[in-house]
Enzyme design. Structure first.
Site, PDB file in Angstrom:
ATOM      1  N   ASP A 181      12.565   3.080  -8.864  1.00 25.98           N
ATOM      2  CA  ASP A 181      11.443   4.370  -8.455  1.00 25.98           C
ATOM      3  C   ASP A 181      11.874   5.619  -9.404  1.00 25.98           C
ATOM      4  O   ASP A 181      12.509   6.432  -8.600  1.00 25.98           O
ATOM      5  CB  ASP A 181      11.165   4.414  -7.080  1.00 25.98           C
ATOM      6  CG  ASP A 181      10.073   5.192  -6.730  1.00 25.98           C
ATOM      7  OD1 ASP A 181       9.669   6.114  -7.613  1.00 25.98           O
ATOM      8  OD2 ASP A 181       9.382   4.936  -5.802  1.00 25.98           O
ATOM      9  N   ARG A 242      -2.166  -3.076  -7.508  1.00 26.81           N
ATOM     10  CA  ARG A 242      -3.287  -2.761  -8.062  1.00 26.81           C
ATOM     11  C   ARG A 242      -3.306  -3.944  -9.203  1.00 26.81           C
ATOM     12  O   ARG A 242      -2.465  -4.004  -9.991  1.00 26.81           O
ATOM     13  CB  ARG A 242      -4.070  -1.475  -8.489  1.00 26.81           C
ATOM     14  CG  ARG A 242      -4.154  -0.477  -7.248  1.00 26.81           C
ATOM     15  CD  ARG A 242      -5.412  -0.824  -6.692  1.00 26.81           C
ATOM     16  NE  ARG A 242      -6.017   0.012  -5.575  1.00 26.81           N
ATOM     17  CZ  ARG A 242      -5.600  -0.291  -4.506  1.00 26.81           C
ATOM     18  NH1 ARG A 242      -4.784  -1.354  -3.991  1.00 26.81           N
ATOM     19  NH2 ARG A 242      -5.998   0.666  -3.376  1.00 26.81           N
ATOM     20  N   GLU A 271     -11.349  -6.964 -10.629  1.00 30.62           N
ATOM     21  CA  GLU A 271     -11.769  -7.172  -9.265  1.00 30.62           C
ATOM     22  C   GLU A 271     -13.180  -6.608  -9.050  1.00 30.62           C
ATOM     23  O   GLU A 271     -13.239  -5.231  -9.370  1.00 30.62           O
ATOM     24  CB  GLU A 271     -10.664  -6.711  -8.493  1.00 30.62           C
ATOM     25  CG  GLU A 271     -10.875  -7.152  -7.014  1.00 30.62           C
ATOM     26  CD  GLU A 271      -9.528  -6.754  -6.184  1.00 30.62           C
ATOM     27  OE1 GLU A 271      -9.684  -5.941  -5.306  1.00 30.62           O
ATOM     28  OE2 GLU A 271      -8.428  -6.766  -6.609  1.00 30.62           O
ATOM     29  N   HIS A 288      -7.181 -10.155  -2.813  1.00 32.64           N
ATOM     30  CA  HIS A 288      -6.802  -8.820  -2.304  1.00 32.64           C
ATOM     31  C   HIS A 288      -6.740  -8.665  -0.777  1.00 32.64           C
ATOM     32  O   HIS A 288      -7.560  -7.905  -0.227  1.00 32.64           O
ATOM     33  CB  HIS A 288      -7.783  -7.713  -2.726  1.00 32.64           C
ATOM     34  CG  HIS A 288      -7.337  -6.396  -2.883  1.00 32.64           C
ATOM     35  ND1 HIS A 288      -7.714  -5.257  -3.614  1.00 32.64           N
ATOM     36  CD2 HIS A 288      -6.542  -5.621  -2.251  1.00 32.64           C
ATOM     37  CE1 HIS A 288      -7.294  -4.170  -3.541  1.00 32.64           C
ATOM     38  NE2 HIS A 288      -6.316  -4.392  -2.391  1.00 32.64           N
ATOM     39  N   GLY A 291      -2.910  -6.558   2.440  1.00 32.28           N
ATOM     40  CA  GLY A 291      -3.048  -5.483   3.516  1.00 32.28           C
ATOM     41  C   GLY A 291      -3.987  -5.739   4.411  1.00 32.28           C
ATOM     42  O   GLY A 291      -4.442  -4.715   5.117  1.00 32.28           O
TER      43      GLY A 291
END
Length: 415
Positions: A181, A242, A271, A288, A291
């Site tokens: 990160d 994404r 998408e 997708h 989540g």
């Protein structure tokens, strides 16, 4: 693959990507329950119950919302399927936009700021759900490929709300975890957060970054031809962030040529259009839904309700835990121990394989049928429950797995 010496994670960091506060002095156009009109995506769980305390709720279809639908609307509550921009909002009375999602790349934040429109979103609402998806996925792939996860390293690319939970679960499974990160490294000075170059040799790379097309840390096509050419035939990649974080054409070429061991995608570059020729090459493909647990969606509804209540200066009450159905007891497959026993329980709690098979079935449909099917798989009820609702019933020979199941979020009971 040689074991890596250190730990890897690159992320959706609220401290880096948070929305700056809207200028003081902006208030809802309507200050009473009777006068505020709230447009809510009809697929947001308990949207009517949560927001009717604050105004008059008008439900809409997220993919079909138009500017003319919002002319007299004060508040707009959307999912990720609705692009929020000047085209949608110009000339409307909308003063508050709530995104019931952790991702916000569908929202033109600069436009909202320029118009004095308050914006609130549900950062971290689905983090537990996505980490459960990754844990289940890892066990499915490990079973197919004969991996011992305790001998595998994983690079978590993005250490925000989701990535940090993925890292925690991977450690509990005995994996060697590497954190990548750069934005977080820059913000904190913490040397644990490495660059992509430093973690590129991990056996598995899982991506949990926001979609940034530009700026100091762009993530569009973060997995591209150059990166794929540096990977080996033993490595595996996962994307549940994404779709455009991966270059789909280059991934397809890499899989066709055996440049990597395999891949799993929950998100797609165009998408809701799915590249079925790419899906055919994947180990796992889902629409997708990583989540998509009911818990995360209710959490998002509650977070937006709280934000709107504060913005409008109106008191409202939260939803009760009674909104959740009762979770079932789960029995790992009899005679299975260790990693295989864990896998047999996980696929009962999170039916990824069923969803993968149903998505693949759309390959022979017309595009319109496939698009409708994709959306149906994302929104069909009942939504799955997070692991916390389930009790794992263990045989005496499996009792040593109790700590692992608890670390993954389950309740446990030894028979």
């Amino acid at each position: 693959m040689q074991r890596l010496e250190r730990v890897c994670i690159c992320a959706e960091m609220p401290s880096i990507y948070a929305i700056p506060p809207v200028a003081a002095g902006i208030h809802a156009r309507a200050g009473t329950v009777n006068s505020m009109i709230i447009a809510v995506d009809k697929e947001i769980p308990y949207g009517m119950e949560a927001f009717s305390q604050l105004g008059r709720v008008r439900l809409f279809s997220g993919r079909n919302l138009k500017n003319q639908d919002l002319q007299d609307v004060d508040v707009l509550i959307v999912r990720t399927v609705t692009p929020v921009n000047a085209l949608l909002l110009n000339g409307t009375s909308v003063r508050f936009v709530g995104a019931a999602s952790a991702g916000i790349d569908h929202v033109d934040q600069n436009y909202l700021r320029s118009q004095g429109i308050h914006f609130h979103y549900a950062a971290g609402c689905n983090a537990d759900s996505v980490s459960e998806y990754i844990a289940t996925l890892l066990h499915i792939i490990a079973s197919r490929k004969g991996w011992d996860l305790r001998r595998k390293s994983i690079g978590v690319i993005g250490v925000g709300n989701v990535g940090s939970r993925v890292a925690r679960k991977a450690r509990e499974l005995g994996m060697q975890v590497f954190l990548c990160d750069p934005p977080l490294r820059e913000a904190t000075g913490d040397a644990r957060y490495q660059s992509l170059d430093e973690v590129i040799n991990a056996d598995i790379l899982t991506f949990h970054v926001p979609l940034n097309p530009d700026g100091p840390y762009p993530t569009t096509h973060l997995l591209n031809r150059e990166l794929l050419n540096r990977l080996s035939p033993e490595q595996f990649v996962i994307n549940s962030s994404r779709g455009a974080v991966f270059d789909g054409q280059e991934l397809k070429t890499a899989l066709q040529r055996g440049k990597i061991s395999g891949a799993a995608l929950d998100v797609w570059e165009d998408e809701p259009i799915v590249d079925y020729s790419l899906l055919e090459l994947l180990d796992i493909g889902t629409p997708h839904i990583a989540g998509g647990a009911l818990d995360g969606k209710i959490r998002a509804t509650e977070m937006i309700r709280e934000g709107l209540s504060k913005f409008a200066g109106i008191q409202s009450t939260g939803l009760s835990e009674d909104v959740y159905p009762e979770g079932a007891a789960i029995h790992p497959e009899t005679g299975k121990t260790g990693q295989e026993a864990v896998r047999s329980a996980l696929i009962q709690a999170y039916k990824i394989l069923d969803v993968d098979a149903r998505l693949r079935a759309f390959a022979s449909c017309t595009q319109e049928q496939a698009l409708n099917g994709f959306e149906r798989l994302r929104t069909e009820k009942p939504l799955r429950l997070e692991f916390r609702h389930f009790v794992i019933e263990l045989e005496a020979a499996q009792k040593d797995l109790a700590n692992i199941f608890r670390a993954l979020g389950f309740q446990t009971r030894v028979a």
